[in-house]
Enzyme design. Structure first.
Site, PDB file in Angstrom:
ATOM      1  CD1 TRP A 181      14.001 -19.238 -90.985  1.00 27.24           C
ATOM      2  CD2 TRP A 181      14.370 -18.466 -88.908  1.00 27.24           C
ATOM      3  NE1 TRP A 181      14.200 -20.320 -90.156  1.00 27.24           N
ATOM      4  CE2 TRP A 181      14.426 -19.879 -88.887  1.00 27.24           C
ATOM      5  CE3 TRP A 181      14.567 -17.764 -87.715  1.00 27.24           C
ATOM      6  CZ2 TRP A 181      14.663 -20.597 -87.710  1.00 27.24           C
ATOM      7  CZ3 TRP A 181      14.809 -18.473 -86.547  1.00 27.24           C
ATOM      8  CH2 TRP A 181      14.863 -19.877 -86.543  1.00 27.24           C
ATOM      9  CD  GLU A 222      17.377 -17.400 -92.825  1.00 25.37           C
ATOM     10  OE1 GLU A 222      16.940 -16.428 -92.162  1.00 25.37           O
ATOM     11  OE2 GLU A 222      18.440 -17.980 -92.573  1.00 25.37           O
ATOM     12  CE  LYS A 224      17.148 -24.062 -89.086  1.00 27.82           C
ATOM     13  NZ  LYS A 224      17.451 -23.315 -87.886  1.00 27.82           N
ATOM     14  CG  ASP A 255      21.519 -19.698 -93.083  1.00 19.03           C
ATOM     15  OD1 ASP A 255      22.386 -20.602 -93.115  1.00 19.03           O
ATOM     16  OD2 ASP A 255      21.345 -18.964 -92.096  1.00 19.03           O
ATOM     17  CG  HIS A 258      18.829 -22.508 -93.141  1.00 20.35           C
ATOM     18  ND1 HIS A 258      17.914 -21.504 -92.984  1.00 20.35           N
ATOM     19  CD2 HIS A 258      19.603 -22.484 -92.030  1.00 20.35           C
ATOM     20  CE1 HIS A 258      18.123 -20.881 -91.837  1.00 20.35           C
ATOM     21  NE2 HIS A 258      19.147 -21.451 -91.243  1.00 20.35           N
ATOM     22  CG  HIS A 282      21.209 -15.246 -93.423  1.00 19.85           C
ATOM     23  ND1 HIS A 282      20.329 -15.576 -92.426  1.00 19.85           N
ATOM     24  CD2 HIS A 282      21.096 -13.901 -93.620  1.00 19.85           C
ATOM     25  CE1 HIS A 282      19.685 -14.472 -92.043  1.00 19.85           C
ATOM     26  NE2 HIS A 282      20.123 -13.452 -92.754  1.00 19.85           N
ATOM     27  CG  ASP A 290      21.461 -23.794 -89.255  1.00 18.45           C
ATOM     28  OD1 ASP A 290      22.395 -23.209 -89.833  1.00 18.45           O
ATOM     29  OD2 ASP A 290      20.446 -23.203 -88.839  1.00 18.45           O
ATOM     30  CG  ASP A 292      24.018 -20.426 -87.324  1.00 17.99           C
ATOM     31  OD1 ASP A 292      24.059 -19.849 -88.427  1.00 17.99           O
ATOM     32  OD2 ASP A 292      22.977 -20.960 -86.880  1.00 17.99           O
ATOM     33  CG  ASP A 322      22.502 -16.302 -89.471  1.00 16.30           C
ATOM     34  OD1 ASP A 322      22.720 -16.093 -88.262  1.00 16.30           O
ATOM     35  OD2 ASP A 322      21.501 -16.939 -89.872  1.00 16.30           O
TER      36      ASP A 322
HETATM   37  C1  RNT Z   1      17.995 -19.585 -88.217  1.00 18.22           C
HETATM   38  C2  RNT Z   1      18.209 -18.620 -89.317  1.00 18.22           C
HETATM   39  C3  RNT Z   1      18.081 -17.188 -88.935  1.00 18.22           C
HETATM   40  C4  RNT Z   1      18.720 -16.864 -87.628  1.00 18.22           C
HETATM   41  C5  RNT Z   1      18.743 -15.399 -87.320  1.00 18.22           C
HETATM   42  C6  RNT Z   1      19.058 -15.143 -85.897  1.00 18.22           C
HETATM   43  O1  RNT Z   1      18.270 -20.864 -88.574  1.00 18.22           O
HETATM   44  O2  RNT Z   1      19.434 -18.852 -89.921  1.00 18.22           O
HETATM   45  O3  RNT Z   1      18.589 -16.401 -89.953  1.00 18.22           O
HETATM   46  O4  RNT Z   1      20.014 -17.348 -87.566  1.00 18.22           O
HETATM   47  O5  RNT Z   1      17.548 -14.852 -87.716  1.00 18.22           O
HETATM   48 ZN    ZN Z   2      20.079 -17.387 -91.382  1.00 13.14          ZN
END
Ligand code: RNT
Ligand code: ZN
Length: 415
Positions: A181, A222, A224, A255, A258, A282, A290, A292, A322
């Site tokens: 990523w 990955e 985004k 993810d 994303h 993820h 995003d 998290d 994640d």
């Molecule tokens: C970032 C991505 C990625 C990170 C990690 C730390 O938007 O989701 O996966 O969260 O690599």
């Molecule tokens: Zn991620």
């Protein structure tokens, strides 16, 4: 066996679900536990601010700042969730000894020997992520940089990580998912969307070009939609990720933070599985962006788990977590999210998918809705408790006592 479980077992048996079998199956689903919840995505190689358009918020005391602390914290989390785990590392968690240090492009397997030892002792495989952020050479673009020196530096980093991933697989005997990523993108409207993407593709081709054992390492990409300070354009967009992964035979990684807020990953899984041999996820929780946040047992989390299970392709899906919350006890944050995803998988496994699919195929939508709704109040909680007990972990909220004890005895003593 509790009375509650016996009653639940009967109830599920009446709809054709064998709870004992489900318990055994759930134990075998590997969930890849991200190391970065423990220290707010800082790592051990550069101690600067987190970059790359991602952000940890909160200042809860007691975060891990050394490998020993992080390992101890991971152990605590692992002791609170039953079932199989993998350890998900980022390259910035390299462990240097005796004053030695190596930059990202010079990382070697030996810098992860301690992690291998840790994983082997616990019977876990390891997943890996090159770290294309939080580094002086990651102030602008990385793998998509127009500056050849910078681009090459990051290509070398990716190549180094590929070798380390193979080392993980060889040592643990478990295939390693290496996820690429990059945060590359622009805050404002770019003049040239094409060139950075072309360079990104070229760079990943150069990384993969060193060759690797495809049975041992699954390279994932990955995508985004945007990051903080990267609102207008990200190089590794969804279309880029999908196009690249499918054309190169690597694994797309989704993810669920994303995408645009009304897009859901649960709806994407089936399409991806139709065209890709493998899929990586993820699992996170995005609140308006995003962000998290810690995974909750919410509708979308359950729907993602449902799609994984109903697809019949769970073995083709690499599940990783994640999220990173620094505003609450980090061990609890980690554990709540991990147990929640495990619960979501359990609920999905306790669902009579074939029967529901049949109702849909026969246009019996009234019954379908009725069944879907009634299933929500089936006694899955009793099965969860039984599952936890059979795994030797606490089945109720009482696990938090362990965290409080750990906080008092360990976390509160940290500088
Ligand atoms: C970032 C991505 C990625 C990170 C990690 C730390 O938007 O989701 O996966 O969260 O690599
Ligand atoms: Zn991620």
């Amino acid at each position: 066996m509790t009375q509650e479980y016996i009653i639940a077992k009967e109830k599920y048996a009446s709809i054709g679900i064998d709870t004992d079998k489900v318990i055994e199956k759930l134990k075998e689903v590997p969930v890849s536990l991200h190391c970065w919840q423990g220290d707010d995505v800082v790592g051990f190689d550069y101690k600067g601010a987190l970059s790359g358009g991602i952000q940890t918020t909160g200042n809860y005391p007691g975060k891990a700042t050394t490998p020993a602390e992080l390992m101890s914290d991971i152990d605590k989390v692992l002791s609170l969730d039953g079932g199989k785990h993998k350890l998900n590392l980022h390259a910035c968690y390299a462990i240097f000894e005796d004053g030695e240090w190596a930059d990202r492009d010079a990382l070697e397997p030996k810098h992860f020997a301690k992690w291998v030892e840790f994983a082997k002792e616990r019977g876990m495989g390891i997943d890996f992520n090159p770290t294309f952020f939080s580094h002086p050479k990651a102030n602008g673009l990385t793998l998509s940089s127009p500056n050849e020196e910078i681009r090459k530096f990051w290509v070398r980093h990716g190549q180094a990580c590929l070798r380390i991933s193979e080392y993980f697989a060889n040592e643990t005997g478990v295939p390693c998912v290496m996820n690429i990523w990059i945060p590359d993108g622009y805050k404002d409207i770019p003049a040239d969307r094409f060139s950075p993407r072309a360079r990104f593709a070229q760079s990943v081709d150069e990384i993969l070009g060193i060759g690797y054992d495809k049975e041992k390492v699954y390279v994932a990409l990955e995508s985004k939609v945007f990051g903080i300070g990267l609102e207008s354009y990200t190089v590794g967009s969804s279309e880029f990720g999908l196009g690249f992964a499918l054309s190169r035979g690597i694994t797309p990684l989704m993810d669920n933070g994303h995408y645009h807020p009304t897009e859901v990953v649960s709806d994407k899984i089936s399409s991806m599985l139709l065209f890709s041999k493998k899929l990586a996820l993820h699992v996170t929780r995005a609140v308006r962006w995003d962000s998290d946040h810690v995974i909750r047992l919410d509708d979308e989390t359950k729907e993602i788990a449902k799609e994984i299970v109903a697809s019949g392709r769970i073995d083709d899906i690499a599940i990783a977590l994640d999220y990173f919350d620094a505003s609450i006890n980090r061990i609890a944050a980690w554990t709540i999210g991990l147990r929640n995803f495990r619960k979501a998988l359990l609920i999905a496994m306790l669902t009579p998918h074939d029967e529901l699919k049949k109702l849909q195929a026969e246009d019996r939508y009234t019954e379908l809705m009725l069944k879907q709704e009634e299933l929500k109040s089936y006694p899955w909680g009793a099965v969860w408790q039984e599952y936890c007990e059979r795994c030797g972990v606490c089945g109720t909220e009482v696990w938090f006592d362990e965290v409080v004890k750990y906080e008092n005895e360990v976390l509160s003593k940290r500088a």
